[in-house]
Design an enzyme around this catalytic site. Structure first.
Site, PDB file in Angstrom:
ATOM      1  CB  CYS A   1      -1.434  76.004  67.297  1.00 55.28           C
ATOM      2  SG  CYS A   1       0.105  75.397  68.048  1.00 55.28           S
TER       3      CYS A   1
ATOM      4  CD  GLU B   1       1.739  77.131  65.360  1.00 58.28           C
ATOM      5  OE1 GLU B   1       2.813  76.728  65.861  1.00 58.28           O
ATOM      6  OE2 GLU B   1       1.037  76.408  64.642  1.00 58.28           O
TER       7      GLU B   1
ATOM      8  CG  HIS C   1       3.390  73.251  68.641  1.00 58.22           C
ATOM      9  ND1 HIS C   1       2.298  72.735  67.980  1.00 58.22           N
ATOM     10  CD2 HIS C   1       4.042  72.183  69.168  1.00 58.22           C
ATOM     11  CE1 HIS C   1       2.297  71.426  68.097  1.00 58.22           C
ATOM     12  NE2 HIS C   1       3.344  71.066  68.815  1.00 58.22           N
TER      13      HIS C   1
ATOM     14  CB  CYS D   1      -1.446  71.256  65.332  1.00 53.21           C
ATOM     15  SG  CYS D   1      -1.056  71.968  66.959  1.00 53.21           S
TER      16      CYS D   1
END
Length: 157
Positions: free
Chosen positions: A92, A62, A60, A89
């Site tokens: 993260c 992040e 991801h 999410c």
């Protein structure tokens, strides 16, 4: 002395960099989520989702920018702000807490798996040892539009 109220250092200013990363994700056929980390009004990390490119469900935006920033700053990202086009999410959100980011500024809410206010609000949980500031809705329309267009194109193909 830098005047942080200056347009150059506004949340919208930094979110434009995250949106540029999200657009790079579209070009790479990745879900258009972009992120940047800023410290002392300096961009120190930028990236976008790379789950397809790296064949890793955890790649991801992040996560990638947090790891890059930690290589530069160290284990803890005190004094750093994360700008992300979509609400993080739960994975993260956990990384955000563990890395000690000061703030998370995001664009669009993720009503299916958001963990910073939508489905969950992990960073606000006072039982945890770190609670970063959460600011939502910065350039949300632009962030949402990129996602809508991406998935519309996917459905059409």
């Amino acid at each position: 002395m830098i005047d942080i109220s200056d347009e150059k250092y506004s949340h919208e200013y930094w979110m434009k960099f995250a949106l540029a990363e999200a657009k790079k994700a579209v070009e790479a056929d990745e879900i258009p989520i972009g992120a940047v980390i800023v410290k002392n009004n300096e961009l120190i990390a930028r990236d976008h989702n790379r789950t397809q490119q790296l064949n890793l469900g955890t790649a991801h935006a992040e996560k990638l920018v947090i790891e890059t920033a930690q290589e530069k700053v160290g284990k803890y990202l005190y004094g750093c702000k994360l700008y992300i086009t979509l609400e993080p999410c739960s994975m993260c959100a956990g990384m955000i807490i563990l890395s000690r980011l000061d703030a998370v500024i995001f664009g669009a809410f993720d009503k299916k798996s958001g963990a910073c206010g939508s489905v969950y609000n992990i960073p606000a949980d006072k039982r945890l040892n770190h609670n970063p500031e959460i600011i939502s809705g910065i350039m949300a329309k632009e962030s949402s539009q990129l996602l809508k267009e991406f998935f519309k194109t996917k459905r059409e193909n």
